[in-house]
Enzyme design. Structure first.
Site, PDB file in Angstrom:
ATOM      1  N   ASN A  10       0.880  -1.174   0.000  1.00  0.00           N
ATOM      2  CA  ASN A  10       0.000   0.000   0.000  1.00  0.00           C
ATOM      3  C   ASN A  10       0.913   1.218   0.000  1.00  0.00           C
ATOM      4  O   ASN A  10       1.511   1.547   1.018  1.00  0.00           O
ATOM      5  CB  ASN A  10      -0.894  -0.007   1.245  1.00  0.00           C
ATOM      6  CG  ASN A  10      -1.700   1.275   1.370  1.00  0.00           C
ATOM      7  OD1 ASN A  10      -1.820   2.041   0.412  1.00  0.00           O
ATOM      8  ND2 ASN A  10      -2.255   1.510   2.561  1.00  0.00           N
ATOM      9  N   TRP A  11       1.035   1.844  -1.150  1.00  0.00           N
ATOM     10  CA  TRP A  11       1.983   2.964  -1.280  1.00  0.00           C
ATOM     11  C   TRP A  11       1.466   4.229  -0.592  1.00  0.00           C
ATOM     12  O   TRP A  11       2.224   5.177  -0.404  1.00  0.00           O
ATOM     13  CB  TRP A  11       2.247   3.250  -2.761  1.00  0.00           C
ATOM     14  CG  TRP A  11       3.052   2.198  -3.471  1.00  0.00           C
ATOM     15  CD1 TRP A  11       3.413   0.947  -3.005  1.00  0.00           C
ATOM     16  CD2 TRP A  11       3.611   2.298  -4.788  1.00  0.00           C
ATOM     17  NE1 TRP A  11       4.153   0.282  -3.952  1.00  0.00           N
ATOM     18  CE2 TRP A  11       4.291   1.080  -5.062  1.00  0.00           C
ATOM     19  CE3 TRP A  11       3.604   3.284  -5.768  1.00  0.00           C
ATOM     20  CZ2 TRP A  11       4.956   0.844  -6.265  1.00  0.00           C
ATOM     21  CZ3 TRP A  11       4.265   3.039  -6.981  1.00  0.00           C
ATOM     22  CH2 TRP A  11       4.938   1.839  -7.219  1.00  0.00           C
ATOM     23  N   LYS A  12       0.195   4.273  -0.279  1.00  0.00           N
ATOM     24  CA  LYS A  12      -0.424   5.469   0.343  1.00  0.00           C
ATOM     25  C   LYS A  12      -0.176   6.703  -0.541  1.00  0.00           C
ATOM     26  O   LYS A  12      -0.134   6.584  -1.752  1.00  0.00           O
ATOM     27  CB  LYS A  12       0.097   5.676   1.755  1.00  0.00           C
ATOM     28  CG  LYS A  12       0.032   4.400   2.592  1.00  0.00           C
ATOM     29  CD  LYS A  12       0.185   4.655   4.048  1.00  0.00           C
ATOM     30  CE  LYS A  12       0.268   3.343   4.795  1.00  0.00           C
ATOM     31  NZ  LYS A  12       0.013   3.448   6.194  1.00  0.00           N
ATOM     32  N   HIS A  95      -9.585   1.192   4.190  1.00  0.00           N
ATOM     33  CA  HIS A  95      -8.349   1.340   4.972  1.00  0.00           C
ATOM     34  C   HIS A  95      -8.648   2.245   6.166  1.00  0.00           C
ATOM     35  O   HIS A  95      -9.433   3.198   6.048  1.00  0.00           O
ATOM     36  CB  HIS A  95      -7.238   1.933   4.092  1.00  0.00           C
ATOM     37  CG  HIS A  95      -5.901   1.853   4.755  1.00  0.00           C
ATOM     38  ND1 HIS A  95      -5.495   2.767   5.700  1.00  0.00           N
ATOM     39  CD2 HIS A  95      -4.894   0.955   4.621  1.00  0.00           C
ATOM     40  CE1 HIS A  95      -4.287   2.422   6.127  1.00  0.00           C
ATOM     41  NE2 HIS A  95      -3.901   1.325   5.481  1.00  0.00           N
ATOM     42  N   GLU A  97      -7.089   4.589   7.425  1.00  0.00           N
ATOM     43  CA  GLU A  97      -6.836   6.023   7.180  1.00  0.00           C
ATOM     44  C   GLU A  97      -8.033   6.658   6.476  1.00  0.00           C
ATOM     45  O   GLU A  97      -8.374   7.821   6.729  1.00  0.00           O
ATOM     46  CB  GLU A  97      -5.544   6.194   6.367  1.00  0.00           C
ATOM     47  CG  GLU A  97      -4.321   5.903   7.239  1.00  0.00           C
ATOM     48  CD  GLU A  97      -3.108   5.371   6.499  1.00  0.00           C
ATOM     49  OE1 GLU A  97      -3.053   5.479   5.263  1.00  0.00           O
ATOM     50  OE2 GLU A  97      -2.213   4.823   7.169  1.00  0.00           O
ATOM     51  N   GLU A 167      -5.976  -5.236   9.968  1.00  0.00           N
ATOM     52  CA  GLU A 167      -4.952  -4.239  10.269  1.00  0.00           C
ATOM     53  C   GLU A 167      -5.277  -3.533  11.585  1.00  0.00           C
ATOM     54  O   GLU A 167      -6.074  -2.585  11.600  1.00  0.00           O
ATOM     55  CB  GLU A 167      -4.899  -3.197   9.153  1.00  0.00           C
ATOM     56  CG  GLU A 167      -4.515  -3.755   7.815  1.00  0.00           C
ATOM     57  CD  GLU A 167      -3.818  -2.711   6.946  1.00  0.00           C
ATOM     58  OE1 GLU A 167      -2.698  -2.990   6.518  1.00  0.00           O
ATOM     59  OE2 GLU A 167      -4.384  -1.626   6.733  1.00  0.00           O
ATOM     60  N   GLY A 173       1.999   1.812  10.654  1.00  0.00           N
ATOM     61  CA  GLY A 173       2.955   2.909  10.544  1.00  0.00           C
ATOM     62  C   GLY A 173       3.612   3.283  11.866  1.00  0.00           C
ATOM     63  O   GLY A 173       4.257   4.324  11.969  1.00  0.00           O
ATOM     64  N   SER A 213       2.932  -2.727  10.182  1.00  0.00           N
ATOM     65  CA  SER A 213       4.376  -2.807  10.417  1.00  0.00           C
ATOM     66  C   SER A 213       4.970  -4.164  10.044  1.00  0.00           C
ATOM     67  O   SER A 213       5.874  -4.662  10.717  1.00  0.00           O
ATOM     68  CB  SER A 213       4.707  -2.426  11.866  1.00  0.00           C
ATOM     69  OG  SER A 213       4.266  -1.102  12.138  1.00  0.00           O
ATOM     70  N   GLY A 234       2.631  -1.348   4.258  1.00  0.00           N
ATOM     71  CA  GLY A 234       2.733   0.082   3.966  1.00  0.00           C
ATOM     72  C   GLY A 234       4.178   0.486   3.740  1.00  0.00           C
ATOM     73  O   GLY A 234       4.735   0.327   2.650  1.00  0.00           O
ATOM     74  N   GLY A 235       4.812   1.011   4.790  1.00  0.00           N
ATOM     75  CA  GLY A 235       6.151   1.593   4.697  1.00  0.00           C
ATOM     76  C   GLY A 235       7.164   0.729   3.963  1.00  0.00           C
ATOM     77  O   GLY A 235       7.906   1.218   3.096  1.00  0.00           O
TER      78      GLY A 235
END
Ligand code: PEP
Length: 250
Positions: A10-12, A95, A97, A167, A173, A213, A234-235
């Site tokens: 997930n590049w966000k 998601h 977010e 999640e 994150g 994470s 993500g990251g």
């Protein structure tokens, strides 16, 4: 039949189109795998160049969001059929977010899930609890409510080919991963919920990812759990490390 693992990045809101194309080139060899489905979920503006950049590789492209209406006066939104036509296969829905910053609720998300499926996209439906909910002991109640509401009106056959991502919000994150036991416990609980609402065959077929994470150091243990069918990352999906996560068992 064993479920095939799926690892999705997930590049966000990261990567300009030119950075995105470079990242695809940098990761190309690292994410090769015959055993795992690999997906890059990318910002809307990156979809067209990324679809082109991953042509002929094992990578599929996903979107990070979509709107449920077919077309019309919804300034700034992108429809499921636009995504499909651009070569997108997966779409992240719900998601945390988007639930939090953009106030997306389960009624809206249910409409998005149904529209995505109707358009031939595979939803990656996210669910997860806050730290407060975990500490109050209502994690599974909350997640069951999310799953049941978001899948309202979705058939067993449709659920079988979907992906659900567990999640925990407190792990996204933050560098704090859920323990393997915590992650497996909830993923198992989600599968039980699907078995109750649908049937055992549907619960056995649906793929359930863990996200929060995930990194090269914890992926192998997480993905070895019987109810965890890969990860939403993500990251670490923006770095060479993503190749190690895809190839967690090598
Ligand atoms: C995510 O964005 O879905 C996620 C899991 O992020 P991270 O891996 O950075 O925690």
């Amino acid at each position: 039949m064993a479920r095939r693992k799926i690892v999705a990045g997930n590049w966000k809101m990261n990567m300009t189109p030119s950075e995105a194309v470079k990242l695809c080139a940098d990761l190309k060899e690292l994410v090769k795998s015959d055993e795992v489905d690999v997906v890059y979920c990318v910002p809307a503006i990156d979809i067209v160049p990324v679809v082109e950049a991953v042509k002929g590789t094992n990578v599929e492209v996903g979107a990070e969001n979509m709107y449920f209406e077919e077309k019309g006066a919804y300034t700034g939104e992108i429809s499921a059929s636009m995504l499909k036509d651009a070569g997108v296969k997966y779409v992240i829905i719900g998601h945390s977010e988007r639930r939090d910053y953009f106030k997306e609720d389960d009624v809206l998300l249910n409409r998005k899930v149904k529209k995505a499926i109707e358009a031939g996209l595979t939803p990656i439906l996210c669910c997860g609890e806050t730290l407060e909910q975990r500490e109050m002991g209502v994690t599974m109640d909350w997640i069951r409510l999310q799953i049941k509401s978001d899948l309202d009106g979705v058939t067993a056959d449709q659920v079988k080919s979907m992906v659900i991502a567990y999640e925990p919000i407190w792990a996204i994150g933050t560098g704090k991963t859920a323990t393997t036991e915590q992650a497996e416990e909830v993923c198992r609980g989600i599968r039980q919920c699907i078995a109750e609402v649908y049937d055992d065959a549907t619960a056995e077929a649906v793929r359930i990812q863990y996200g929060g994470s995930v990194n090269a150091g914890n992926a192998a243990e997480l993905f070895a759990q019987p109810d965890i069918d890969g990860g939403l990352v993500g990251g670490a999906s923006l770095k060479a490390e993503f190749g190690k996560i895809v190839n967690y068992n090598k």
